[in-house]
Design a protein around this motif. Structure first.
Motif, PDB file in Angstrom:
ATOM      1  N   ILE A 116       0.758  -1.578   0.026  1.00  0.00           N
ATOM      2  CA  ILE A 116      -0.286   0.352   0.696  1.00  0.00           C
ATOM      3  C   ILE A 116       0.914   1.329   0.020  1.00  0.00           C
ATOM      4  O   ILE A 116       1.584   1.870   0.408  1.00  0.00           O
ATOM      5  CB  ILE A 116      -0.621  -0.148   0.740  1.00  0.00           C
ATOM      6  N   LYS A 117       0.784   1.941  -0.424  1.00  0.00           N
ATOM      7  CA  LYS A 117       1.534   2.944  -0.749  1.00  0.00           C
ATOM      8  C   LYS A 117       1.026   4.387  -0.851  1.00  0.00           C
ATOM      9  O   LYS A 117       1.398   5.369  -0.249  1.00  0.00           O
ATOM     10  CB  LYS A 117       1.919   3.543  -2.646  1.00  0.00           C
ATOM     11  N   ASN A 118      -0.543   4.447  -1.204  1.00  0.00           N
ATOM     12  CA  ASN A 118      -1.482   5.550  -0.868  1.00  0.00           C
ATOM     13  C   ASN A 118      -1.550   6.009   0.628  1.00  0.00           C
ATOM     14  O   ASN A 118      -2.048   5.052   1.100  1.00  0.00           O
ATOM     15  CB  ASN A 118      -2.878   5.703  -1.328  1.00  0.00           C
ATOM     16  N   LYS A 119      -1.518   7.280   1.514  1.00  0.00           N
ATOM     17  CA  LYS A 119      -1.827   7.168   2.684  1.00  0.00           C
ATOM     18  C   LYS A 119      -3.065   6.786   3.314  1.00  0.00           C
ATOM     19  O   LYS A 119      -3.031   5.898   3.952  1.00  0.00           O
ATOM     20  CB  LYS A 119      -0.813   8.995   2.993  1.00  0.00           C
ATOM     21  N   ALA A 120      -3.865   7.650   3.005  1.00  0.00           N
ATOM     22  CA  ALA A 120      -5.281   7.014   3.189  1.00  0.00           C
ATOM     23  C   ALA A 120      -5.274   5.426   3.063  1.00  0.00           C
ATOM     24  O   ALA A 120      -6.395   5.257   4.206  1.00  0.00           O
ATOM     25  CB  ALA A 120      -6.315   8.060   2.563  1.00  0.00           C
ATOM     26  N   ASP A 121      -4.755   4.865   1.954  1.00  0.00           N
ATOM     27  CA  ASP A 121      -5.725   3.726   1.838  1.00  0.00           C
ATOM     28  C   ASP A 121      -5.220   3.117   3.038  1.00  0.00           C
ATOM     29  O   ASP A 121      -4.713   1.833   3.860  1.00  0.00           O
ATOM     30  CB  ASP A 121      -5.104   3.388   0.342  1.00  0.00           C
ATOM     31  N   SER A 152     -12.471  -8.741   1.687  1.00  0.00           N
ATOM     32  CA  SER A 152     -12.900  -8.633   0.738  1.00  0.00           C
ATOM     33  C   SER A 152     -12.818  -7.418   0.660  1.00  0.00           C
ATOM     34  O   SER A 152     -12.384  -7.123  -1.125  1.00  0.00           O
ATOM     35  CB  SER A 152     -14.780  -8.308   0.264  1.00  0.00           C
ATOM     36  N   ALA A 153     -13.128  -6.273   1.430  1.00  0.00           N
ATOM     37  CA  ALA A 153     -12.559  -4.797   1.385  1.00  0.00           C
ATOM     38  C   ALA A 153     -11.235  -4.643   1.414  1.00  0.00           C
ATOM     39  O   ALA A 153     -11.012  -3.887   0.085  1.00  0.00           O
ATOM     40  CB  ALA A 153     -13.905  -3.682   2.270  1.00  0.00           C
ATOM     41  N   MET A 154     -10.145  -5.544   1.990  1.00  0.00           N
ATOM     42  CA  MET A 154      -8.855  -5.258   1.841  1.00  0.00           C
ATOM     43  C   MET A 154      -8.490  -5.534   0.752  1.00  0.00           C
ATOM     44  O   MET A 154      -7.771  -5.003   0.767  1.00  0.00           O
ATOM     45  CB  MET A 154      -8.454  -5.600   3.202  1.00  0.00           C
ATOM     46  N   MET A 155      -8.695  -6.298   0.541  1.00  0.00           N
ATOM     47  CA  MET A 155      -8.071  -7.619  -1.054  1.00  0.00           C
ATOM     48  C   MET A 155      -8.246  -5.888  -2.095  1.00  0.00           C
ATOM     49  O   MET A 155      -8.013  -5.713  -2.952  1.00  0.00           O
ATOM     50  CB  MET A 155      -8.819  -8.348  -1.107  1.00  0.00           C
ATOM     51  N   THR A 156      -9.560  -4.862  -2.378  1.00  0.00           N
ATOM     52  CA  THR A 156     -10.055  -4.400  -3.054  1.00  0.00           C
ATOM     53  C   THR A 156      -9.084  -2.877  -2.706  1.00  0.00           C
ATOM     54  O   THR A 156      -8.633  -2.579  -3.899  1.00  0.00           O
ATOM     55  CB  THR A 156     -11.609  -4.051  -2.945  1.00  0.00           C
ATOM     56  N   ILE A 157      -8.460  -2.779  -1.968  1.00  0.00           N
ATOM     57  CA  ILE A 157      -7.556  -1.970  -1.315  1.00  0.00           C
ATOM     58  C   ILE A 157      -6.451  -1.930  -2.088  1.00  0.00           C
ATOM     59  O   ILE A 157      -5.441  -0.927  -2.991  1.00  0.00           O
ATOM     60  CB  ILE A 157      -8.046  -1.249  -0.207  1.00  0.00           C
ATOM     61  N   LEU A 158      -6.583  -3.166  -1.865  1.00  0.00           N
ATOM     62  CA  LEU A 158      -4.974  -3.748  -2.786  1.00  0.00           C
ATOM     63  C   LEU A 158      -5.207  -3.605  -3.702  1.00  0.00           C
ATOM     64  O   LEU A 158      -3.916  -3.435  -4.093  1.00  0.00           O
ATOM     65  CB  LEU A 158      -4.435  -5.369  -1.765  1.00  0.00           C
TER      66      LEU A 158
END
Length: 283
Positions: A116-121, A152-158
């Motif tokens: 994860i690179k995006n700070k908010a993510d 699922s939400a975590m994987m979608t953020i990935l």
């Protein structure tokens, strides 16, 4: 080399260590490791790099690793198998999640750094990991369904971070233009800026007018209808599985107000959000 074997298809737990005391090892499962606090170095397949709070590492079964701790570190571990992905994740995401997991696991360039690179993510994923740990540990009513949705939400953020890091072409390889656009909409449906026709058209090098006509012709639904269908699905889950009130759900999903949310939800589901919750949520 030591091999750690896990006999369940999905497991979530946390550990806090001042000194790393587990020898260099690999596993028989996939693994998401979230750094909740602390810092140190991660030794992975012979490569050493620093870690800090908010980092997340996605490891495949063959990866060998260990940590060196500089300050007390709390890790959240999410261990899963391919079987868990196909059995537990949302039906409309299985293909996408399968592709991104395969890509992340096969391409070493994604392994040797935080995913994860995006700070908010990073902040959102850390919060999701904490909630997932709580749900998995407490075994409350509907905890399995809730855990599946959180995972699922975590994987979608990935997926989103992989797309923003130049991985879109790899993930969508083999998909036609319509499938690529629908994939993009599915991942970014909750981002109003990215769902503007101007932005979507620029992403796929089409004119705003044409992309709207194109999607309508190919699928029978407009871009905004696809976005709204995604929001209605999210609303159903929040109504069934959360204690948020109607105003809070309307706000989370980007509706103008509760009245607007009620009107749109009723047009899709033929009943109000309150009626849906009353009939779907356990007493």
């Amino acid at each position: 080399m030591k091999r750690i074997v896990n006999f369940s298809s999905f497991n979530v737990f946390s550990i806090e260590k001042e000194v790393w005391d587990i020898e260099y090892h690999n596993h028989n499962f996939y693994e998401l490791i979230v750094i909740e606090s602390g810092k140190g170095t991660h030794h992975l397949n012979g490569v050493t790099f620093a870690y800090k709070k908010g980092d997340i590492f996605l490891l495949r079964p063959s990866d060998a690793h260990e940590f060196s701790i500089k300050s007390t570190t709390r890790f959240i571990y999410i261990k899963f198998t391919e079987q868990h992905i196909w059995e537990s994740l949302q039906t409309d995401k299985k293909r996408e999640l399968g592709k991104v997991v395969q890509m992340l696991m096969e391409d070493r360039s994604f392994v040797y750094e935080s995913a994860i690179k995006n700070k908010a993510d990073r902040e959102h994923l850390l919060q999701l990991a904490r909630i997932l740990l709580h749900e998995f540990t407490d075994k409350n009513l509907y905890n399995k369904e809730t855990c599946a949705d959180l995972f699922s939400a975590m994987m979608t953020i990935l997926i989103r971070n992989t797309m923003n890091s130049g991985g879109l072409e790899q993930i969508t390889q083999g998909l036609n233009q319509t499938e690529k656009i629908l994939y993009y909409i599915n991942v970014n449906a909750m981002n109003p800026d990215k769902m503007k026709l101007e932005h979507l058209a620029k992403e796929f090098m089409l004119s705003p007018n044409y992309i709207s006509i194109y999607i309508k012709k190919q699928t029978g639904f407009s871009v905004q209808q696809h976005v709204m269908q995604h929001k209605i699905k999210a609303a159903e889950k929040l109504l069934k599985q959360s204690n948020y009130n109607i105003n809070e759900i309307a706000d989370q999903l980007g509706f103008n107000d509760a009245s607007h949310f009620n009107k749109i939800f009723k047009s899709y589901k033929k009943r109000s959000p309150s009626s849906f919750r009353k009939n779907e949520k356990p007493v």
